[in-house]
Design a protein around this motif. Structure first.
Motif, PDB file in Angstrom:
ATOM      1  N   LYS A 227       0.549  -1.101  -0.364  1.00 46.55           N
ATOM      2  CA  LYS A 227       0.464  -0.084  -0.092  1.00 46.55           C
ATOM      3  C   LYS A 227       1.036   1.659  -0.598  1.00 46.55           C
ATOM      4  CE  LYS A 227      -4.305  -1.455  -0.037  1.00 46.55           C
ATOM      5  NZ  LYS A 227      -5.156  -1.533  -0.852  1.00 46.55           N
ATOM      6  N   MET A 228       2.293   1.216   0.551  1.00 45.33           N
ATOM      7  CA  MET A 228       3.084   2.456   0.541  1.00 45.33           C
ATOM      8  C   MET A 228       3.925   2.624  -0.714  1.00 45.33           C
ATOM      9  SD  MET A 228       2.456   4.234   3.339  1.00 45.33           S
ATOM     10  CE  MET A 228       3.377   4.783   3.265  1.00 45.33           C
ATOM     11  N   ASN A 229       3.396   1.644  -1.145  1.00 40.19           N
ATOM     12  CA  ASN A 229       4.782   1.391  -3.126  1.00 40.19           C
ATOM     13  C   ASN A 229       5.577   1.117  -2.301  1.00 40.19           C
ATOM     14  OD1 ASN A 229       2.252   1.646  -4.542  1.00 40.19           O
ATOM     15  ND2 ASN A 229       2.092   3.670  -4.017  1.00 40.19           N
ATOM     16  N   THR A 230       6.483   0.574  -1.278  1.00 37.23           N
ATOM     17  CA  THR A 230       8.156   0.507  -1.083  1.00 37.23           C
ATOM     18  C   THR A 230       8.080  -1.459  -1.136  1.00 37.23           C
ATOM     19  OG1 THR A 230       7.519   2.733  -0.365  1.00 37.23           O
ATOM     20  CG2 THR A 230       9.870   0.676   0.875  1.00 37.23           C
TER      21      THR A 230
ATOM     22  N   CYS B 172      12.333  -1.063   3.424  1.00 41.35           N
ATOM     23  CA  CYS B 172      11.487  -1.040   4.674  1.00 41.35           C
ATOM     24  C   CYS B 172      11.837  -0.893   6.380  1.00 41.35           C
ATOM     25  CB  CYS B 172       9.967  -1.732   5.186  1.00 41.35           C
ATOM     26  SG  CYS B 172       8.318  -1.124   3.735  1.00 41.35           S
ATOM     27  N   VAL B 173      11.754  -0.001   6.931  1.00 41.58           N
ATOM     28  CA  VAL B 173      12.229  -0.371   8.828  1.00 41.58           C
ATOM     29  C   VAL B 173      11.201   0.011   9.492  1.00 41.58           C
ATOM     30  CG1 VAL B 173      13.228   0.614  10.508  1.00 41.58           C
ATOM     31  CG2 VAL B 173      14.634   1.018   8.182  1.00 41.58           C
ATOM     32  N   VAL B 174      11.094  -1.600   9.990  1.00 44.21           N
ATOM     33  CA  VAL B 174       9.775  -1.562  11.276  1.00 44.21           C
ATOM     34  C   VAL B 174      10.252  -1.119  12.714  1.00 44.21           C
ATOM     35  CG1 VAL B 174       8.582  -3.212  12.014  1.00 44.21           C
ATOM     36  CG2 VAL B 174       8.381  -2.885   9.516  1.00 44.21           C
TER      37      VAL B 174
ATOM     38  N   VAL C 169      10.408  -9.799  10.363  1.00 40.61           N
ATOM     39  CA  VAL C 169      11.725 -10.460  10.026  1.00 40.61           C
ATOM     40  C   VAL C 169      11.112 -11.455   8.510  1.00 40.61           C
ATOM     41  CG1 VAL C 169      13.384 -12.462  10.043  1.00 40.61           C
ATOM     42  CG2 VAL C 169      13.298 -10.649  11.857  1.00 40.61           C
ATOM     43  N   ALA C 170      10.161 -12.115   8.782  1.00 44.39           N
ATOM     44  CA  ALA C 170       9.318 -13.011   7.980  1.00 44.39           C
ATOM     45  C   ALA C 170       9.103 -11.916   6.857  1.00 44.39           C
ATOM     46  CB  ALA C 170       8.005 -13.595   8.306  1.00 44.39           C
ATOM     47  N   ALA C 171       9.085 -11.057   6.751  1.00 41.62           N
ATOM     48  CA  ALA C 171       8.599 -10.360   5.592  1.00 41.62           C
ATOM     49  C   ALA C 171      10.028  -9.499   4.738  1.00 41.62           C
ATOM     50  CB  ALA C 171       7.668  -9.320   6.082  1.00 41.62           C
ATOM     51  N   GLY C 172      11.364  -9.679   4.934  1.00 34.20           N
ATOM     52  CA  GLY C 172      12.318  -9.679   4.811  1.00 34.20           C
ATOM     53  C   GLY C 172      12.902  -8.068   4.705  1.00 34.20           C
ATOM     54  N   MET C 173      11.941  -7.392   5.929  1.00 33.64           N
ATOM     55  CA  MET C 173      12.076  -5.696   6.827  1.00 33.64           C
ATOM     56  C   MET C 173      13.113  -5.927   7.611  1.00 33.64           C
ATOM     57  SD  MET C 173       7.964  -4.581   6.115  1.00 33.64           S
ATOM     58  CE  MET C 173       7.313  -4.977   4.841  1.00 33.64           C
ATOM     59  N   MET C 174      13.674  -4.863   7.679  1.00 35.96           N
ATOM     60  CA  MET C 174      15.063  -4.631   8.695  1.00 35.96           C
ATOM     61  C   MET C 174      14.472  -3.750   9.755  1.00 35.96           C
ATOM     62  SD  MET C 174      17.861  -1.665   8.707  1.00 35.96           S
ATOM     63  CE  MET C 174      17.796  -1.409   6.701  1.00 35.96           C
ATOM     64  N   VAL C 175      13.976  -4.330  10.827  1.00 32.50           N
ATOM     65  CA  VAL C 175      13.465  -4.322  12.541  1.00 32.50           C
ATOM     66  C   VAL C 175      14.432  -4.102  13.197  1.00 32.50           C
ATOM     67  CG1 VAL C 175      13.927  -6.531  12.784  1.00 32.50           C
ATOM     68  CG2 VAL C 175      11.841  -4.820  13.519  1.00 32.50           C
ATOM     69  N   ILE C 176      13.899  -3.238  14.297  1.00 28.79           N
ATOM     70  CA  ILE C 176      13.845  -2.044  15.082  1.00 28.79           C
ATOM     71  C   ILE C 176      13.223  -2.231  16.275  1.00 28.79           C
ATOM     72  CG2 ILE C 176      15.380   0.048  15.897  1.00 28.79           C
ATOM     73  CD1 ILE C 176      15.928   0.676  13.886  1.00 28.79           C
ATOM     74  N   GLY C 177      14.041  -3.300  17.906  1.00 32.22           N
ATOM     75  CA  GLY C 177      13.074  -2.751  19.307  1.00 32.22           C
ATOM     76  C   GLY C 177      13.382  -1.235  19.445  1.00 32.22           C
ATOM     77  N   PHE C 178      11.643  -1.029  20.513  1.00 32.14           N
ATOM     78  CA  PHE C 178      11.663  -0.359  21.310  1.00 32.14           C
ATOM     79  C   PHE C 178      11.200  -1.023  22.510  1.00 32.14           C
ATOM     80  CE2 PHE C 178       8.563   2.910  22.898  1.00 32.14           C
ATOM     81  CZ  PHE C 178       9.867   3.788  23.403  1.00 32.14           C
ATOM     82  N   ILE C 179      11.934  -0.782  23.413  1.00 34.39           N
ATOM     83  CA  ILE C 179      11.825  -1.422  24.439  1.00 34.39           C
ATOM     84  C   ILE C 179      11.398  -0.506  25.110  1.00 34.39           C
ATOM     85  CG2 ILE C 179      13.668  -2.804  24.547  1.00 34.39           C
ATOM     86  CD1 ILE C 179      14.805  -1.106  25.848  1.00 34.39           C
ATOM     87  N   GLY C 180      10.729   1.204  24.950  1.00 35.01           N
ATOM     88  CA  GLY C 180      10.220   2.007  26.035  1.00 35.01           C
ATOM     89  C   GLY C 180       9.033   2.109  26.334  1.00 35.01           C
ATOM     90  N   GLY C 181       8.317   1.495  26.359  1.00 36.38           N
ATOM     91  CA  GLY C 181       7.110   1.531  26.521  1.00 36.38           C
ATOM     92  C   GLY C 181       6.527   0.644  27.712  1.00 36.38           C
ATOM     93  N   SER C 182       5.274   1.329  28.595  1.00 35.90           N
ATOM     94  CA  SER C 182       5.100   1.045  30.185  1.00 35.90           C
ATOM     95  C   SER C 182       5.220  -0.332  30.144  1.00 35.90           C
ATOM     96  CB  SER C 182       4.048   1.992  30.682  1.00 35.90           C
ATOM     97  OG  SER C 182       2.574   1.930  30.222  1.00 35.90           O
ATOM     98  N   HIS C 183       4.821  -1.168  29.334  1.00 31.52           N
ATOM     99  CA  HIS C 183       4.472  -2.319  29.216  1.00 31.52           C
ATOM    100  C   HIS C 183       5.643  -3.872  29.188  1.00 31.52           C
ATOM    101  CE1 HIS C 183       4.895  -1.336  25.214  1.00 31.52           C
ATOM    102  NE2 HIS C 183       5.184  -2.561  24.832  1.00 31.52           N
ATOM    103  N   CYS C 184       6.879  -3.236  28.865  1.00 31.75           N
ATOM    104  CA  CYS C 184       7.884  -3.662  28.399  1.00 31.75           C
ATOM    105  C   CYS C 184       8.726  -4.024  29.823  1.00 31.75           C
ATOM    106  CB  CYS C 184       9.124  -2.911  27.384  1.00 31.75           C
ATOM    107  SG  CYS C 184       8.323  -2.390  26.451  1.00 31.75           S
TER     108      CYS C 184
END
Length: 172
Positions: free
Chosen positions: A105-108, A113-115, A127-142
Motif C-alpha cells: 500500500k505504501m508502494n515500497t 522498509c524499516v519496522v 523478519v519473515a517479511a524481509g524487512m529491517m526491524v528495530i526494537g523499542f523497549i520504552g513502553g510501560s508494558h516492556c
C-alpha cells in the motif's frame, strides 16, 4: 493476533463461550479507558516531526481501535491514511502478511522498509517479511529482559527513548 482470534483461544482454553456482545462491550470499555488514560509515549511527536521518511502504522488492533487511539494521542495525522490493521489480511503477526500488505500500500519494496516494533511476534513478522526491524523497549508494558527477547527474535538494534529514533534511523 486480532481480537476475535484471541477470543477464540480464550474460549478454547477456558472451555466456555463468551457472550455474543463481548467484543462490543470490551471495545467500548477500552475506548473509554483510552479516552481517560491513554497518553503518547514521551518524545514520539518530536521524533515523528524529525523523520522525513514515509510512515505508516501496521498493527494487530482493529481499524476503529487504531483510529481512536491514534486520535486520542494526537498521532493520527502523522500516519493517516496509512493506518493498516491485521483485520485487513488473512493472517496476523507473527505471519508477514500485515507488513507485506502495508509495504504494498505504501508502494515500497519490503527490503526497503524499516519496522519499529515492541513485540516479539511483531519482530518475527517483520523478519519473515524481509524487512529491517528495530526494537523499542520504552513502553510501560516492556519488562526488564525485553531487549534480549527482541534481539533474539531478529531486531537489529534496540532503543528505549523515542527521541533517539531519528538518530537510530540515521545510523542505518
Amino acid at each position: 493476533m486480532t481480537d476475535r482470534q484471541s477470543y477464540s483461544i480464550i474460549e478454547a482454553e477456558a472451555g466456555f463461550r463468551l457472550p455474543k456482545d463481548h467484543h462490543e462491550y470490551v471495545t467500548a470499555e477500552i475506548t473509554q479507558r483510552c479516552r481517560d488514560n491513554l497518553k503518547a509515549v514521551a518524545g514520539v511527536h518530536q521524533a515523528l516531526e524529525a523523520i522525513s521518511l514515509a510512515k505508516c502504522v501496521a498493527s494487530s488492533s482493529d481499524v476503529e481501535k487504531l483510529r481512536v487511539t491514534l486520535k486520542i494521542t494526537s498521532l493520527y495525522d502523522y500516519f493517516a491514511p496509512h493506518v493498516f490493521s491485521a483485520s485487513q489480511v488473512a493472517r496476523g503477526k507473527p505471519a508477514p502478511d500485515l507488513f507485506l500488505f502495508a509495504a504494498e500500500k505504501m508502494n515500497t519494496p519490503a527490503d526497503r522498509c524499516v519496522v519499529i516494533e515492541d513485540s516479539v511476534v511483531g519482530i518475527q513478522a517483520a523478519v519473515a517479511a524481509g524487512m529491517m526491524v528495530i526494537g523499542f523497549i520504552g513502553g510501560s508494558h516492556c519488562p526488564p529482559c525485553h531487549a534480549e527477547k527482541l534481539m533474539e527474535a531478529g531486531a537489529i538494534r534496540i532503543f528505549s527513548h523515542m527521541t533517539a529514533l531519528p538518530r537510530v534511523l540515521g545510523g542505518l
